[in-house]
Design a protein around this motif. Structure first.
Motif, PDB file in Angstrom:
ATOM      1  N   ASN A   9      36.178  -1.619  33.529  1.00  0.00           N
ATOM      2  CA  ASN A   9      34.826  -1.958  33.100  1.00  0.00           C
ATOM      3  C   ASN A   9      34.871  -2.801  31.834  1.00  0.00           C
ATOM      4  OD1 ASN A   9      31.898  -1.745  32.868  1.00  0.00           O
ATOM      5  ND2 ASN A   9      32.334  -0.340  31.190  1.00  0.00           N
ATOM      6  N   TYR A  79      26.084   0.677  34.832  1.00  0.00           N
ATOM      7  CA  TYR A  79      26.805   1.356  33.749  1.00  0.00           C
ATOM      8  C   TYR A  79      26.061   2.610  33.256  1.00  0.00           C
ATOM      9  CZ  TYR A  79      29.204   2.267  29.398  1.00  0.00           C
ATOM     10  OH  TYR A  79      29.879   2.899  28.393  1.00  0.00           O
ATOM     11  N   HIS A 135      33.934   3.569  37.321  1.00  0.00           N
ATOM     12  CA  HIS A 135      32.985   2.452  37.399  1.00  0.00           C
ATOM     13  C   HIS A 135      33.277   1.540  38.600  1.00  0.00           C
ATOM     14  CE1 HIS A 135      33.938   3.485  33.170  1.00  0.00           C
ATOM     15  NE2 HIS A 135      32.635   3.418  33.000  1.00  0.00           N
TER      16      HIS A 135
END
Ligand code: ADP
Length: 461
Positions: A9, A79, A135
């Motif tokens: 990420n 996120y 993620h």
């Protein structure tokens, strides 16, 4: 040697060739990138009005990074949404805090598509691709859909939840299936791997044969690879002038008192409330020891856009205030609770000044603070690590004083045990712990995973 493409990420941009103040993971991945060549790809941390797919390249200290900007909506849904409101709580067994929103799932898929589209032209034919963390679970599959036939590995830095929790996620099957696009999937501990095996065998009719896991006609290698820290660097940091200064400040602030420390991101998984309650029970059960210990909890806020993180902050402010109100004296504050981060050297000095570290998460993929505390100790007079059995680290660090963080009584007893522990026993336990922390450091972990990724996968042999 194959080039390496690391995808996560966020990307740690190397600073001036030194490890600087970066975490062990960043240092190890940068070392691997220097050795293999290649690049580190991820989100820049910046947002733009409308996604462009423009890549920002940065070369420095022998490492290339490539980052993209995302839209505000991406950050909200992917996120702060799916990653931190859905997967994070669910993977840490907090189904009560898990939010299930279609928009989050949509944003998660969209951003993984964006990652796949933009990284695609950067991937050479022989490159190894290493994707990190919750993620980006679907990224391997997205890359396969775009024709990438390279070896691709995935490492999960969190726990893998029990099947009966995971099935609360509407798209659980799809999420797990996407792991079968990888060649190698890594977990910190055998517990997390067992839970993955359980899902595959009970929900997908798959099979497990050693490290080979097969489902839907596809085999992957699923391994245990517990992450470590940059131990040599941490031991050196604990000897630095900054560390010594921090240690002196700590000692001066608590003359004659045994220091108890906790260092964590402010996160519900870290068990801070339960830790405070355990300390409160210790004070309640042992009036003779009041005034003789000083507990410092350092907890910088994180993920402040997510409501539960604001709630936990308010809760801990109130709880520490009420414990201090109940037990403090004119010259003694039972709990010092500090909401900020400290440079690594200072933290190392704080760890070294402590007689006890309370590392008591309710659930943690690994927990690096436990390893850092051990690495920072004075080898002639080490402190005692009190460690939650629910931290991944407990599976390696069996010489710690292991506790169930849900039990205030057990925590109180563990504090007493640690305070009373004779030097000989402290030395014996610490020696066993530091050997493991040195042997299984972050470079060892990185090598273990990359060796597995470079080896032929079972179905290709
Ligand atoms: P998580 O990744 O869930 O935050 P870990 O224990 O695995 O938990 O890693 C936390 C890292 O963050 C450690 O390297 C630790 O030193 C660092 N850290 C935690 N609290 C602070 C703080 N107050 N200041 C600086 N670094 C911190």
């Amino acid at each position: 040697m194959s080039r390496l493409i690391v995808i996560s990420n966020r990307v740690a941009v190397p600073k001036g060739g030194e490890s600087g103040n970066q975490g062990g993971l960043a240092v190890a991945l940068q070392a691997a990138l220097r050795e293999h060549g290649g690049l580190w790809f991820g989100w820049s941390g910046d947002t733009v009005e409308s996604f462009t797919g423009n890549i920002h390249r940065h070369e420095g200290a022998g490492v290339t990074t490539a980052t993209i900007d995302l839209e505000e909506q991406d950050i909200d849904e992917y996120y702060n949404g799916f990653a931190n409101r859905t997967l994070w709580p669910l993977f840490h067994y907090r189904i009560d805090l898990t939010e299930f929103e279609r928009d989050f799932a949509g944003g998660y898929a969209r951003v993984n598509d964006r990652f796949a589209d933009t990284v695609l032209p950067l991937v050479g034919e022989e490159d190894l691709v290493w994707v990190h963390d919750y993620h980006l679970i679907p990224l391997g599959r997205k890359l396969r859909e775009r024709g990438v036939s390279n070896r691709i590995g995935f490492f999960l830095h969190t726990p893998w939840p029990p099947t009966r929790l995971l099935t609360a996620l509407p798209s659980h099957r799809q999420l797990v299936e996407s792991l079968f696009a990888y060649d190698v999937v890594g977990f910190h501990t055998a517990d997390w791997l067992d839970s993955f095996h359980h899902y595959v065998t009970s929900m997908m009719g798959g099979t497990v044969d050693g490290e080979t896991v097969t489902a839907d006609g596809r085999s992957i290698r699923a391994i245990v690879a517990p992450i470590g820290i940059d131990t040599a660097e941490y031991e050196a940091a604990a000897e630095s002038a900054e560390a010594r200064f921090a240690r002196d400040r700590m000692h001066m602030s608590a003359t004659g008192r045994a220091l108890v420390v906790g260092v964590d991101r402010l996160d519900y998984s870290k068990g801070l409330r339960e830790r405070f309650l355990g300390y409160q029970r210790f004070l309640a059960n042992h009036p003779d020891r009041r005034g003789l210990t000083s507990f410092l909890q350092i907890a910088p806020p994180s993920r402040e856009k997510v409501d539960t993180y604001q709630a936990i902050r308010t809760d801990l402010d109130a709880l520490s205030g009420s414990i201090n109100g109940e037990y403090a004296d004119i010259d003694w504050t039972p709990i010092r609770y500090v909401n900020r981060g400290y440079p690594r050297e200072e933290l190392a000095g704080i760890y070294r000044s402590a007689r006890i570290a309370l590392v008591t998460p309710l659930r943690d993929g690994m927990n690096l603070v436990a390893k850092e505390f051990v690495a920072a100790q004075d080898p002639t007079d080490p402190g005692v690590l009190v460690l939650s059995v629910f931290a991944g680290a407990a599976q390696q660090m069996t010489e710690a004083v292991l506790v169930n963080p849900y039990s205030a009584e057990e925590m109180a007893d563990a504090i007493v045990t640690a305070l009373a522990m004779p030097r000989e026993e402290r030395l014996r336990r610490w020696q066993a712990l530091i050997e493991g922390v040195r042997r299984e450091d972050v470079f060892w972990w990185c090598g273990l995973f990359l060796d597995a990724l470079e080896a032929k996968t079972p179905e290709l042999v």
